[in-house]
Design a protein around this motif. Structure first.
Motif, PDB file in Angstrom:
ATOM      1  N   ALA A  39       0.973  -1.113   0.037  1.00  0.00           N
ATOM      2  CA  ALA A  39       0.119  -0.028   0.137  1.00  0.00           C
ATOM      3  C   ALA A  39       0.701   1.150   0.083  1.00  0.00           C
ATOM      4  N   ALA A  40       0.714   2.033  -0.759  1.00  0.00           N
ATOM      5  CA  ALA A  40       1.530   3.245  -1.033  1.00  0.00           C
ATOM      6  C   ALA A  40       1.026   4.502  -1.664  1.00  0.00           C
ATOM      7  N   ALA A  41       1.347   5.611  -1.297  1.00  0.00           N
ATOM      8  CA  ALA A  41       0.921   7.037  -1.778  1.00  0.00           C
ATOM      9  C   ALA A  41       2.007   7.504  -2.477  1.00  0.00           C
ATOM     10  N   ASN A  42       1.396   8.397  -3.800  1.00  0.00           N
ATOM     11  CA  ASN A  42       2.065   8.970  -4.642  1.00  0.00           C
ATOM     12  C   ASN A  42       3.295   8.085  -5.327  1.00  0.00           C
ATOM     13  N   VAL A  43       3.244   7.152  -5.499  1.00  0.00           N
ATOM     14  CA  VAL A  43       4.293   6.195  -6.071  1.00  0.00           C
ATOM     15  C   VAL A  43       3.819   5.831  -7.500  1.00  0.00           C
ATOM     16  N   GLY A  44       4.594   5.880  -8.356  1.00  0.00           N
ATOM     17  CA  GLY A  44       4.252   5.894  -9.989  1.00  0.00           C
ATOM     18  C   GLY A  44       4.018   4.234  -9.966  1.00  0.00           C
ATOM     19  N   ILE A  45       3.159   4.242 -10.864  1.00  0.00           N
ATOM     20  CA  ILE A  45       2.687   2.852 -11.531  1.00  0.00           C
ATOM     21  C   ILE A  45       3.184   2.818 -13.143  1.00  0.00           C
ATOM     22  N   PHE A  46       3.865   2.181 -13.549  1.00  0.00           N
ATOM     23  CA  PHE A  46       4.166   2.088 -14.808  1.00  0.00           C
ATOM     24  C   PHE A  46       3.811   0.611 -15.515  1.00  0.00           C
ATOM     25  N   TYR A  47       3.007   0.610 -16.512  1.00  0.00           N
ATOM     26  CA  TYR A  47       2.507  -0.787 -17.099  1.00  0.00           C
ATOM     27  C   TYR A  47       3.167  -0.994 -18.475  1.00  0.00           C
ATOM     28  N   SER A  48       3.743   0.107 -18.866  1.00  0.00           N
ATOM     29  CA  SER A  48       4.363  -0.129 -20.263  1.00  0.00           C
ATOM     30  C   SER A  48       5.630   0.769 -20.539  1.00  0.00           C
ATOM     31  N   ILE A  49       6.639   0.051 -20.819  1.00  0.00           N
ATOM     32  CA  ILE A  49       7.985   0.888 -21.056  1.00  0.00           C
ATOM     33  C   ILE A  49       7.907   1.963 -22.215  1.00  0.00           C
ATOM     34  N   ASN A  50       6.717   1.961 -22.969  1.00  0.00           N
ATOM     35  CA  ASN A  50       6.676   3.048 -23.917  1.00  0.00           C
ATOM     36  C   ASN A  50       5.696   4.167 -23.582  1.00  0.00           C
ATOM     37  N   GLN A  51       5.010   4.129 -22.235  1.00  0.00           N
ATOM     38  CA  GLN A  51       4.018   5.013 -21.833  1.00  0.00           C
ATOM     39  C   GLN A  51       4.396   5.701 -20.586  1.00  0.00           C
ATOM     40  N   ASP A  52       4.154   6.865 -20.258  1.00  0.00           N
ATOM     41  CA  ASP A  52       4.237   7.523 -18.883  1.00  0.00           C
ATOM     42  C   ASP A  52       3.784   6.811 -17.852  1.00  0.00           C
ATOM     43  N   GLY A  53       4.106   6.753 -16.789  1.00  0.00           N
ATOM     44  CA  GLY A  53       3.383   5.984 -15.609  1.00  0.00           C
ATOM     45  C   GLY A  53       2.199   7.040 -15.047  1.00  0.00           C
ATOM     46  N   ILE A  54       1.594   6.482 -14.042  1.00  0.00           N
ATOM     47  CA  ILE A  54       0.713   7.359 -13.468  1.00  0.00           C
ATOM     48  C   ILE A  54       0.682   7.011 -11.935  1.00  0.00           C
ATOM     49  N   ALA A  55       0.636   8.148 -11.179  1.00  0.00           N
ATOM     50  CA  ALA A  55       0.844   8.264  -9.820  1.00  0.00           C
ATOM     51  C   ALA A  55      -0.485   8.521  -8.941  1.00  0.00           C
ATOM     52  N   PRO A  56      -1.210   7.083  -8.640  1.00  0.00           N
ATOM     53  CA  PRO A  56      -2.412   7.545  -7.741  1.00  0.00           C
ATOM     54  C   PRO A  56      -2.037   8.141  -6.454  1.00  0.00           C
ATOM     55  N   ASP A  57      -2.952   8.717  -5.634  1.00  0.00           N
ATOM     56  CA  ASP A  57      -2.880   9.170  -4.511  1.00  0.00           C
ATOM     57  C   ASP A  57      -2.221   8.020  -3.436  1.00  0.00           C
ATOM     58  N   VAL A  58      -3.237   6.918  -3.740  1.00  0.00           N
ATOM     59  CA  VAL A  58      -2.743   6.009  -3.023  1.00  0.00           C
ATOM     60  C   VAL A  58      -3.114   4.516  -3.865  1.00  0.00           C
ATOM     61  N   PHE A  59      -2.602   3.513  -3.598  1.00  0.00           N
ATOM     62  CA  PHE A  59      -2.792   2.434  -4.517  1.00  0.00           C
ATOM     63  C   PHE A  59      -2.635   1.220  -3.324  1.00  0.00           C
ATOM     64  N   LEU A  60      -3.146   0.010  -3.595  1.00  0.00           N
ATOM     65  CA  LEU A  60      -2.966  -1.365  -3.090  1.00  0.00           C
ATOM     66  C   LEU A  60      -2.816  -2.393  -3.845  1.00  0.00           C
ATOM     67  N   SER A  61      -1.841  -2.980  -3.741  1.00  0.00           N
ATOM     68  CA  SER A  61      -1.722  -4.398  -4.479  1.00  0.00           C
ATOM     69  C   SER A  61      -1.216  -5.755  -3.691  1.00  0.00           C
ATOM     70  N   LEU A  62      -2.081  -6.536  -3.988  1.00  0.00           N
ATOM     71  CA  LEU A  62      -2.044  -7.615  -3.101  1.00  0.00           C
ATOM     72  C   LEU A  62      -1.088  -8.850  -3.441  1.00  0.00           C
ATOM     73  N   GLY A  63      -0.470  -9.637  -2.645  1.00  0.00           N
ATOM     74  CA  GLY A  63       0.477 -10.666  -3.121  1.00  0.00           C
ATOM     75  C   GLY A  63       1.487 -10.432  -3.719  1.00  0.00           C
ATOM     76  N   VAL A  64       1.952  -9.142  -3.414  1.00  0.00           N
ATOM     77  CA  VAL A  64       3.351  -8.705  -3.888  1.00  0.00           C
ATOM     78  C   VAL A  64       4.181  -8.114  -2.915  1.00  0.00           C
ATOM     79  N   GLN A  65       5.485  -8.525  -3.023  1.00  0.00           N
ATOM     80  CA  GLN A  65       6.472  -8.056  -1.950  1.00  0.00           C
ATOM     81  C   GLN A  65       7.278  -6.984  -2.256  1.00  0.00           C
ATOM     82  N   MET A  66       7.355  -6.076  -1.113  1.00  0.00           N
ATOM     83  CA  MET A  66       7.862  -4.802  -1.187  1.00  0.00           C
ATOM     84  C   MET A  66       9.608  -4.964  -1.454  1.00  0.00           C
ATOM     85  N   PRO A  67      10.035  -4.454  -2.599  1.00  0.00           N
ATOM     86  CA  PRO A  67      11.688  -4.649  -2.848  1.00  0.00           C
ATOM     87  C   PRO A  67      12.337  -3.997  -1.896  1.00  0.00           C
TER      88      PRO A  67
END
Length: 270
Positions: A54-82
């Motif tokens: 769970a993070a705030a103002n962190v960029g999400i990048f879903y394609s190397i050819n497009q700019d990312g988007i930084a939601p105010d808050v996002f939640l992603s389940l089943g993933v480990q924080m690096p």
């Protein structure tokens, strides 16, 4: 013949052209507190089994050819924080690194420039984020002729399109909207957070009970401890009172026996 790559050698796409961190976030006080209120409780209360992010103002990048988007808050389940943030690819949410998109993206409206109901909504739908949430605490999206605009809108992804879950008349304070794939709900909560009263967006359970912050959880535990201590003290006082009453009864019985003996009467014969 070329040598096979070792298992620990991972070929990553070149992301040098992506702006992963601009370092210039500008938010208002309300948004900053609201973001923390949506992130901190998930780590303070055992409501989601780890791992998750769970993070705030962190960029999400879903394609190397497009700019990312930084939601105010996002939640992603089943993933480990690096844990190695020296590596550039570990400091943002690169979908190809984590293998999935977040389940929830939340935007807190602070002005009319964010286009939360337009291009951002389309972007999250294209990314296939399960739930998109727009919280408008300052009523920035309210039309001039509206007396009471909706503070909260929640959409769920269905067949690639967002279907709104919130009622057309708006969500009442304390009324939960449950996000099935996340096993959490969202609700409007009226109260004081960090000495600031207002209406806040909170995570909740299916019944609408908000997930406490760490400070709230400690206050609840302290209240329970105080109540247990008070009950123990009351039980001790009652035991002492019972003991005093028993001692008074014994003393009265002894005085009566002494009077009977003085009269020549054996108290055991009475």
């Amino acid at each position: 013949m070329s040598q096979p790559l070792l298992s620990e050698e991972i070929v990553r796409p070149d992301i040098s052209h992506l702006v992963l961190e601009d370092g210039v976030p500008v938010d208002n006080f309300q948004s900053e507190k609201q973001q923390r209120l949506l992130v901190e409780p998930l780590y303070s209360s055992p409501v989601i089994p780890p791992p998750f992010i769970a993070a705030a103002n962190v960029g999400i990048f879903y394609s190397i050819n497009q700019d990312g988007i930084a939601p105010d808050v996002f939640l992603s389940l089943g993933v480990q924080m690096p844990d190695n943030w020296v590596e550039r690819h570990n400091r943002s949410y690169l979908v190809w690194e984590f293998g999935k998109v977040p389940e929830v993206a939340i935007e807190v409206v602070s002005n009319r420039k964010g286009n939360e109901l337009g291009s951002k909504k389309e972007t999250y739908a294209r990314m296939k984020v399960d739930y998109y949430v727009v919280f408008d605490p300052l009523r920035q999206l309210q039309q001039p002729d509206e007396m009471n605009g909706s503070l909260l809108k929640i959409w769920a992804l269905s067949a690639g399109r967002y279907i709104e879950l919130t009622p057309a008349e708006g969500l009442s304070v304390g009324e939960p909207i449950y996000l099935d794939t996340v096993n959490l709900g969202l609700t409007l909560w009226e109260g004081e957070f960090e000495m600031v009263p207002g209406i806040w967006l909170r995570w909740c359970d299916r019944a609408g009970i908000v997930i406490p912050t760490g400070a709230e959880a400690r206050a609840i535990e302290q209240q329970r401890a105080d109540q247990e201590r008070q009950r123990a003290e009351q039980a001790q006082q009652q035991a002492e009172q019972a003991q005093q009453q028993a001692e008074q009864e014994r003393q009265r019985a002894e005085r009566l026996a002494d009077r009977l003996r003085a009269m020549g009467i054996d108290p055991d014969d009475v």
